[in-house]
Scaffold this motif. Structure first.
Motif, PDB file in Angstrom:
ATOM      1  N   UNK A 139       0.870  -0.743   0.170  1.00 14.82           N
ATOM      2  CA  UNK A 139      -0.326  -0.071   0.684  1.00 14.82           C
ATOM      3  C   UNK A 139       0.810   1.260  -0.283  1.00 14.82           C
ATOM      4  N   UNK A 140       1.805   1.068   1.030  1.00 10.43           N
ATOM      5  CA  UNK A 140       3.012   2.049   1.005  1.00 10.43           C
ATOM      6  C   UNK A 140       3.757   2.586  -0.606  1.00 10.43           C
ATOM      7  N   UNK A 141       4.013   1.347  -1.456  1.00  7.09           N
ATOM      8  CA  UNK A 141       4.678   1.575  -2.645  1.00  7.09           C
ATOM      9  C   UNK A 141       3.505   1.918  -3.798  1.00  7.09           C
ATOM     10  N   UNK A 142       2.016   1.405  -3.405  1.00  8.72           N
ATOM     11  CA  UNK A 142       1.378   2.367  -4.150  1.00  8.72           C
ATOM     12  C   UNK A 142       0.805   3.570  -4.273  1.00  8.72           C
ATOM     13  N   UNK A 143       1.108   3.818  -3.195  1.00  8.56           N
ATOM     14  CA  UNK A 143       0.838   5.732  -2.567  1.00  8.56           C
ATOM     15  C   UNK A 143       1.397   6.146  -3.352  1.00  8.56           C
ATOM     16  N   UNK A 144       2.581   5.914  -3.276  1.00  5.60           N
ATOM     17  CA  UNK A 144       3.943   6.753  -3.209  1.00  5.60           C
ATOM     18  C   UNK A 144       4.501   6.794  -5.101  1.00  5.60           C
ATOM     19  N   UNK A 145       3.400   5.876  -5.295  1.00  2.00           N
ATOM     20  CA  UNK A 145       3.571   6.207  -7.084  1.00  2.00           C
ATOM     21  C   UNK A 145       2.452   6.583  -7.373  1.00  2.00           C
ATOM     22  N   UNK A 146       1.176   6.756  -6.906  1.00  2.22           N
ATOM     23  CA  UNK A 146       0.047   7.802  -7.018  1.00  2.22           C
ATOM     24  C   UNK A 146       0.820   9.194  -6.604  1.00  2.22           C
ATOM     25  N   UNK A 147       1.400   9.226  -5.682  1.00  2.00           N
ATOM     26  CA  UNK A 147       1.666  10.360  -5.438  1.00  2.00           C
ATOM     27  C   UNK A 147       3.029  11.683  -6.660  1.00  2.00           C
ATOM     28  N   UNK A 148       4.073  10.536  -6.824  1.00  3.98           N
ATOM     29  CA  UNK A 148       4.792  10.831  -7.698  1.00  3.98           C
ATOM     30  C   UNK A 148       4.000  11.032  -9.654  1.00  3.98           C
ATOM     31  N   UNK A 149       2.221  10.247  -9.435  1.00  7.98           N
ATOM     32  CA  UNK A 149       2.533  10.287 -10.311  1.00  7.98           C
ATOM     33  C   UNK A 149       1.208  12.236 -11.048  1.00  7.98           C
ATOM     34  N   UNK A 150       0.579  11.956  -9.671  1.00  8.56           N
ATOM     35  CA  UNK A 150      -0.044  13.142  -9.083  1.00  8.56           C
ATOM     36  C   UNK A 150       1.153  14.618  -9.444  1.00  8.56           C
ATOM     37  N   UNK A 151       2.024  15.342  -8.807  1.00 13.44           N
ATOM     38  CA  UNK A 151       3.206  15.469  -8.783  1.00 13.44           C
ATOM     39  C   UNK A 151       3.212  15.749 -10.284  1.00 13.44           C
ATOM     40  N   UNK A 152       3.833  14.916 -11.020  1.00  8.12           N
ATOM     41  CA  UNK A 152       3.972  15.426 -12.335  1.00  8.12           C
ATOM     42  C   UNK A 152       2.351  15.733 -12.800  1.00  8.12           C
ATOM     43  N   UNK A 153       1.554  15.598 -12.578  1.00  9.64           N
ATOM     44  CA  UNK A 153       0.402  15.647 -12.823  1.00  9.64           C
ATOM     45  C   UNK A 153       0.155  17.306 -13.308  1.00  9.64           C
ATOM     46  N   UNK A 154       0.366  18.282 -11.008  1.00 10.80           N
ATOM     47  CA  UNK A 154       0.120  18.926 -11.882  1.00 10.80           C
ATOM     48  C   UNK A 154       1.268  20.378 -11.794  1.00 10.80           C
ATOM     49  N   UNK A 155       1.910  19.611 -12.366  1.00 12.53           N
ATOM     50  CA  UNK A 155       3.497  20.396 -12.934  1.00 12.53           C
ATOM     51  C   UNK A 155       2.981  20.683 -14.447  1.00 12.53           C
ATOM     52  N   UNK A 156       1.751  19.734 -14.360  1.00 14.36           N
ATOM     53  CA  UNK A 156       1.559  20.387 -16.281  1.00 14.36           C
ATOM     54  C   UNK A 156       0.402  21.079 -16.471  1.00 14.36           C
ATOM     55  N   UNK A 157      -0.290  21.476 -15.041  1.00 10.05           N
ATOM     56  CA  UNK A 157      -1.934  22.498 -15.206  1.00 10.05           C
ATOM     57  C   UNK A 157      -1.388  23.590 -15.218  1.00 10.05           C
ATOM     58  N   UNK A 158      -2.794  24.312 -16.203  1.00  7.13           N
ATOM     59  CA  UNK A 158      -2.586  24.969 -15.913  1.00  7.13           C
ATOM     60  C   UNK A 158      -3.879  26.691 -16.155  1.00  7.13           C
ATOM     61  N   UNK A 159      -3.279  27.135 -15.217  1.00 13.23           N
ATOM     62  CA  UNK A 159      -4.895  27.794 -14.688  1.00 13.23           C
ATOM     63  C   UNK A 159      -5.228  28.897 -15.880  1.00 13.23           C
ATOM     64  N   UNK A 160      -6.129  28.621 -16.136  1.00 16.55           N
ATOM     65  CA  UNK A 160      -6.703  30.069 -17.164  1.00 16.55           C
ATOM     66  C   UNK A 160      -7.915  31.226 -15.789  1.00 16.55           C
ATOM     67  N   UNK A 161      -7.781  32.748 -16.028  1.00 17.87           N
ATOM     68  CA  UNK A 161      -8.397  33.423 -14.991  1.00 17.87           C
ATOM     69  C   UNK A 161      -8.665  34.203 -16.452  1.00 17.87           C
ATOM     70  N   UNK A 162      -9.496  35.372 -16.113  1.00 16.49           N
ATOM     71  CA  UNK A 162     -10.411  36.469 -16.916  1.00 16.49           C
ATOM     72  C   UNK A 162     -10.027  37.544 -15.945  1.00 16.49           C
ATOM     73  N   UNK A 163      -8.874  38.604 -17.216  1.00 20.54           N
ATOM     74  CA  UNK A 163      -9.145  40.082 -16.490  1.00 20.54           C
ATOM     75  C   UNK A 163      -9.823  40.222 -17.238  1.00 20.54           C
ATOM     76  N   UNK A 164     -10.470  41.308 -16.073  1.00 24.96           N
ATOM     77  CA  UNK A 164     -11.241  42.095 -16.754  1.00 24.96           C
ATOM     78  C   UNK A 164     -10.465  43.760 -16.698  1.00 24.96           C
ATOM     79  N   UNK A 165     -11.438  44.469 -17.778  1.00 25.63           N
ATOM     80  CA  UNK A 165     -10.828  45.371 -18.618  1.00 25.63           C
ATOM     81  C   UNK A 165     -10.602  46.750 -17.351  1.00 25.63           C
ATOM     82  N   UNK A 166     -10.104  47.548 -17.550  1.00 20.42           N
ATOM     83  CA  UNK A 166     -11.025  48.423 -16.524  1.00 20.42           C
ATOM     84  C   UNK A 166     -11.616  49.641 -17.017  1.00 20.42           C
ATOM     85  N   UNK A 167     -12.126  49.807 -15.751  1.00 25.54           N
ATOM     86  CA  UNK A 167     -13.384  50.797 -16.071  1.00 25.54           C
ATOM     87  C   UNK A 167     -14.473  50.604 -15.116  1.00 25.54           C
TER      88      UNK A 167
END
Length: 167
Positions: A139-167
């Motif tokens: 179970x510890x090995x499976x959890x470590x593998x999952x954490x490594x995979x999630x870390x790789x995925x998180x490093x490629x995640x793109x956060x989109x946001x919208x900027x509102x024009x002034x006024x």
């Protein structure tokens, strides 16, 4: 002695579900090595087949957006096995624990090992030792593998946001 009192104490369903999930996710080589280490110095367990390892197909279903309508995604190959331990400690064959295994793929030996481990984990005198030397490290090995995979995925995640024009 009636048949009910001869039954070993049953593990909690959630605990059994957890160790069966670990066994289903463990590759055969790791499972074989870990089970061999856990049973080292003990007599080899003897068992009877209730259902020899067999391979078949299962329908895989998905959900639109993860929570929407269900749809058939396709078929997956699964292997399952069921066995009953044979032991002098049990008065009747019905009192012996039954081990069950089901996993993705075609590896019949892996299903046999997982079913054997499931049955042995149901024995009160062997449960603690097997859980500590078999399930916890896997179970510890499976959890470590999952954490490594999630870390790789998180490093490629793109956060989109919208900027509102002034006024």
């Amino acid at each position: 002695m009636n048949a009910t009192s001869a039954l070993p104490t049953q593990p909690e369903p959630s605990a059994r579900r957890q160790w069966m999930a670990v066994l289903a996710r463990t590759p055969r080589a790791e499972l074989e090595a870990a089970l061999g280490r856990a049973l080292e110095g003990q007599p080899r367990p003897v068992y009877d087949w209730l259902r020899r390892p067999e391979t078949g197909l299962a329908m895989v279903r998905g959900r639109i957006g993860g929570s929407g309508d269900a749809f058939n995604l396709g078929e997956a190959t699964v292997t399952r096995a069921t066995l009953r331990l044979r032991s002098a400690n049990h008065d009747t064959p019905a009192a012996a624990p039954i081990g069950v295994a089901c996993h993705l793929g075609r590896d019949k030996r892996r299903a046999e090992l997982a079913a054997l481990a499931d049955a042995l984990l149901q024995l009160p005198d062997r449960h603690a030792q097997l859980h500590a030397h078999l399930i916890e490290p896997l179970a510890a090995r499976i959890a470590a593998t999952r954490a490594t995979r999630e870390q790789k995925v998180a490093s490629t995640r793109v956060e989109f946001f919208t900027m509102v024009r002034g006024d």
